[in-house]
Motif scaffolding. Structure first.
Motif, PDB file in Angstrom:
ATOM      1  N   ALA A 175       0.829  -1.206   0.000  1.00 36.51           N
ATOM      2  CA  ALA A 175       0.000   0.000   0.000  1.00 36.51           C
ATOM      3  C   ALA A 175       0.866   1.259   0.000  1.00 36.51           C
ATOM      4  CB  ALA A 175      -0.936  -0.006   1.206  1.00 36.51           C
ATOM      5  N   LYS A 176       1.957   1.213   0.729  1.00 40.78           N
ATOM      6  CA  LYS A 176       2.832   2.386   0.860  1.00 40.78           C
ATOM      7  C   LYS A 176       3.725   2.588  -0.366  1.00 40.78           C
ATOM      8  CE  LYS A 176       6.488   4.233   3.798  1.00 40.78           C
ATOM      9  NZ  LYS A 176       7.414   3.936   4.872  1.00 40.78           N
ATOM     10  N   GLU A 177       4.276   1.515  -0.898  1.00 39.78           N
ATOM     11  CA  GLU A 177       5.311   1.628  -1.927  1.00 39.78           C
ATOM     12  C   GLU A 177       4.878   1.244  -3.340  1.00 39.78           C
ATOM     13  OE1 GLU A 177       8.175   2.996  -1.342  1.00 39.78           O
ATOM     14  OE2 GLU A 177       8.074   3.026   0.837  1.00 39.78           O
ATOM     15  N   CYS A 178       3.832   0.447  -3.469  1.00 38.77           N
ATOM     16  CA  CYS A 178       3.474  -0.090  -4.788  1.00 38.77           C
ATOM     17  C   CYS A 178       2.151   0.436  -5.330  1.00 38.77           C
ATOM     18  CB  CYS A 178       3.394  -1.619  -4.730  1.00 38.77           C
ATOM     19  SG  CYS A 178       4.842  -2.429  -4.019  1.00 38.77           S
ATOM     20  N   ALA A 179       1.186   0.647  -4.433  1.00 34.88           N
ATOM     21  CA  ALA A 179      -0.188   0.935  -4.861  1.00 34.88           C
ATOM     22  C   ALA A 179      -0.357   2.297  -5.520  1.00 34.88           C
ATOM     23  CB  ALA A 179      -1.145   0.792  -3.680  1.00 34.88           C
ATOM     24  N   ALA A 180       0.617   3.166  -5.423  1.00 30.15           N
ATOM     25  CA  ALA A 180       0.503   4.452  -6.126  1.00 30.15           C
ATOM     26  C   ALA A 180       0.462   4.225  -7.635  1.00 30.15           C
ATOM     27  CB  ALA A 180       1.668   5.364  -5.756  1.00 30.15           C
ATOM     28  N   CYS A 181       1.089   3.161  -8.096  1.00 29.50           N
ATOM     29  CA  CYS A 181       1.100   2.849  -9.533  1.00 29.50           C
ATOM     30  C   CYS A 181       0.321   1.571  -9.838  1.00 29.50           C
ATOM     31  CB  CYS A 181       2.529   2.690 -10.034  1.00 29.50           C
ATOM     32  SG  CYS A 181       3.496   4.207  -9.950  1.00 29.50           S
ATOM     33  N   HIS A 182       0.542   0.535  -9.037  1.00 35.99           N
ATOM     34  CA  HIS A 182      -0.038  -0.776  -9.310  1.00 35.99           C
ATOM     35  C   HIS A 182      -1.388  -0.958  -8.639  1.00 35.99           C
ATOM     36  CE1 HIS A 182       3.331  -2.824 -11.299  1.00 35.99           C
ATOM     37  NE2 HIS A 182       4.123  -2.104 -10.510  1.00 35.99           N
ATOM     38  N   SER A 183      -2.192  -1.809  -9.263  1.00 31.81           N
ATOM     39  CA  SER A 183      -3.462  -2.271  -8.714  1.00 31.81           C
ATOM     40  C   SER A 183      -3.420  -3.791  -8.765  1.00 31.81           C
ATOM     41  CB  SER A 183      -4.611  -1.740  -9.562  1.00 31.81           C
ATOM     42  OG  SER A 183      -5.817  -2.404  -9.246  1.00 31.81           O
ATOM     43  N   LEU A 184      -4.138  -4.417  -7.862  1.00 33.58           N
ATOM     44  CA  LEU A 184      -4.190  -5.874  -7.924  1.00 33.58           C
ATOM     45  C   LEU A 184      -5.017  -6.351  -9.104  1.00 33.58           C
ATOM     46  CD1 LEU A 184      -4.648  -6.756  -4.164  1.00 33.58           C
ATOM     47  CD2 LEU A 184      -2.585  -7.038  -5.544  1.00 33.58           C
ATOM     48  N   ALA A 227      -6.521  -4.605 -11.842  1.00 34.11           N
ATOM     49  CA  ALA A 227      -6.567  -3.987 -13.174  1.00 34.11           C
ATOM     50  C   ALA A 227      -5.271  -3.242 -13.458  1.00 34.11           C
ATOM     51  CB  ALA A 227      -7.745  -3.022 -13.269  1.00 34.11           C
ATOM     52  N   SER A 228      -4.856  -3.280 -14.704  1.00 37.17           N
ATOM     53  CA  SER A 228      -3.701  -2.481 -15.102  1.00 37.17           C
ATOM     54  C   SER A 228      -4.120  -1.015 -15.139  1.00 37.17           C
ATOM     55  CB  SER A 228      -3.205  -2.914 -16.481  1.00 37.17           C
ATOM     56  OG  SER A 228      -2.714  -4.232 -16.429  1.00 37.17           O
ATOM     57  N   THR A 229      -3.168  -0.142 -14.876  1.00 34.18           N
ATOM     58  CA  THR A 229      -3.401   1.294 -14.974  1.00 34.18           C
ATOM     59  C   THR A 229      -2.596   1.809 -16.159  1.00 34.18           C
ATOM     60  OG1 THR A 229      -1.516   1.930 -13.596  1.00 34.18           O
ATOM     61  CG2 THR A 229      -3.578   1.401 -12.444  1.00 34.18           C
ATOM     62  N   ASP A 230      -2.647   3.098 -16.385  1.00 32.26           N
ATOM     63  CA  ASP A 230      -1.810   3.677 -17.441  1.00 32.26           C
ATOM     64  C   ASP A 230      -0.330   3.539 -17.109  1.00 32.26           C
ATOM     65  OD1 ASP A 230      -4.025   4.444 -18.887  1.00 32.26           O
ATOM     66  OD2 ASP A 230      -4.017   6.488 -18.121  1.00 32.26           O
ATOM     67  N   ASN A 231      -0.018   3.421 -15.810  1.00 27.23           N
ATOM     68  CA  ASN A 231       1.375   3.407 -15.355  1.00 27.23           C
ATOM     69  C   ASN A 231       1.947   2.038 -15.048  1.00 27.23           C
ATOM     70  OD1 ASN A 231       1.490   6.241 -15.380  1.00 27.23           O
ATOM     71  ND2 ASN A 231       0.491   6.307 -13.389  1.00 27.23           N
ATOM     72  N   ALA A 232       1.090   1.060 -14.771  1.00 26.28           N
ATOM     73  CA  ALA A 232       1.621  -0.215 -14.286  1.00 26.28           C
ATOM     74  C   ALA A 232       0.650  -1.359 -14.548  1.00 26.28           C
ATOM     75  CB  ALA A 232       1.904  -0.110 -12.786  1.00 26.28           C
ATOM     76  N   PRO A 233       1.190  -2.566 -14.770  1.00 27.33           N
ATOM     77  CA  PRO A 233       0.330  -3.733 -14.978  1.00 27.33           C
ATOM     78  C   PRO A 233      -0.265  -4.230 -13.660  1.00 27.33           C
ATOM     79  CG  PRO A 233       2.612  -4.399 -15.017  1.00 27.33           C
ATOM     80  CD  PRO A 233       2.603  -2.897 -14.902  1.00 27.33           C
ATOM     81  N   HIS A 289      -1.389  -6.859 -10.679  1.00 32.01           N
ATOM     82  CA  HIS A 289      -0.608  -7.869  -9.979  1.00 32.01           C
ATOM     83  C   HIS A 289      -1.370  -9.161  -9.721  1.00 32.01           C
ATOM     84  CE1 HIS A 289       2.688  -4.981  -8.447  1.00 32.01           C
ATOM     85  NE2 HIS A 289       3.045  -5.591  -9.544  1.00 32.01           N
ATOM     86  N   CYS A 290      -2.673  -9.200  -9.968  1.00 35.78           N
ATOM     87  CA  CYS A 290      -3.395 -10.469  -9.835  1.00 35.78           C
ATOM     88  C   CYS A 290      -2.795 -11.477 -10.802  1.00 35.78           C
ATOM     89  CB  CYS A 290      -4.876 -10.274 -10.126  1.00 35.78           C
ATOM     90  SG  CYS A 290      -5.741  -9.517  -8.749  1.00 35.78           S
ATOM     91  N   SER A 308      -2.532 -12.728  -5.176  1.00 33.91           N
ATOM     92  CA  SER A 308      -2.565 -12.841  -6.637  1.00 33.91           C
ATOM     93  C   SER A 308      -3.450 -13.983  -7.118  1.00 33.91           C
ATOM     94  CB  SER A 308      -1.151 -12.974  -7.207  1.00 33.91           C
ATOM     95  OG  SER A 308      -0.619 -14.244  -6.959  1.00 33.91           O
ATOM     96  N   VAL A 309      -3.867 -14.849  -6.227  1.00 35.93           N
ATOM     97  CA  VAL A 309      -4.783 -15.926  -6.590  1.00 35.93           C
ATOM     98  C   VAL A 309      -6.097 -15.847  -5.811  1.00 35.93           C
ATOM     99  CG1 VAL A 309      -2.944 -17.499  -7.313  1.00 35.93           C
ATOM    100  CG2 VAL A 309      -3.706 -17.513  -4.931  1.00 35.93           C
ATOM    101  N   ASP A 310      -6.312 -14.775  -5.073  1.00 34.64           N
ATOM    102  CA  ASP A 310      -7.517 -14.594  -4.258  1.00 34.64           C
ATOM    103  C   ASP A 310      -8.662 -14.094  -5.135  1.00 34.64           C
ATOM    104  OD1 ASP A 310      -9.548 -13.733  -2.560  1.00 34.64           O
ATOM    105  OD2 ASP A 310      -8.196 -12.788  -1.140  1.00 34.64           O
ATOM    106  N   PRO A 311      -9.723 -14.892  -5.302  1.00 36.60           N
ATOM    107  CA  PRO A 311     -10.813 -14.462  -6.175  1.00 36.60           C
ATOM    108  C   PRO A 311     -11.502 -13.183  -5.699  1.00 36.60           C
ATOM    109  CG  PRO A 311     -11.316 -16.588  -5.149  1.00 36.60           C
ATOM    110  CD  PRO A 311      -9.927 -16.200  -4.738  1.00 36.60           C
ATOM    111  N   GLN A 312     -11.479 -12.891  -4.421  1.00 41.65           N
ATOM    112  CA  GLN A 312     -12.089 -11.647  -3.931  1.00 41.65           C
ATOM    113  C   GLN A 312     -11.249 -10.438  -4.324  1.00 41.65           C
ATOM    114  OE1 GLN A 312     -12.651 -12.348   0.264  1.00 41.65           O
ATOM    115  NE2 GLN A 312     -14.723 -13.107  -0.081  1.00 41.65           N
TER     116      GLN A 312
END
Length: 135
Positions: free
Chosen positions: A38-47, A49-55, A57-58, A127-131
């Protein structure tokens, strides 16, 4: 693995600190990993969906690097041949620019082995959690 040999060579040349050359032995704390994510990765990444900045992680663990459809990866990532597992994630998250020259990921890495192990434990769990990874 190529990256492990490269890391050993860089360690012998004094480029990598000792902690970055060691691979995570697993067993990290996924709860602490969630905080670090949440502190270091979530500014760019989402679990989920890909964003404009990052793929996204699911499904990361076990996925070929540079393979999320529609994301404009760097040539370095697309041609790396890596498959994300504990070892490759540990190496990459420790020193992305050294492990993969040409990466466009704007993060210098986690210098502490425990931080990497915790983030990897979290990514393995979610990365494998369906929720978390509902389509």
């Amino acid at each position: 693995m190529y990256w492990a040999k490269l890391n050993r060579s860089l360690l012998l040349m004094g480029v990598l600190p000792l902690g970055l050359a060691a691979c995570s032995s697993g067993g990290g704390d996924p709860a602490r990993g969630a905080e670090l994510y949440a502190k270091e990765c979530a500014a760019c990444h989402s679990l989920s969906a890909s964003t404009d900045n990052a793929p996204m992680h699911c499904g990361l663990v076990g996925r070929k690097a540079g393979s999320v459809p529609g994301f404009p990866y760097s040539e370095a990532m697309r041609s790396s041949g890596l498959v994300w597992d504990e070892q490759t994630l540990d190496e990459f998250l420790g020193a992305p620019y050294i492990v993969m020259p040409g990466t466009i990921m704007g993060f210098p890495g986690f210098s502490q082995e425990a931080d990497r192990a915790d983030v990897i434990a979290y990514l393995k769990q979610v990365s494998v959690d369906p929720q978390q990874c509902a389509k």
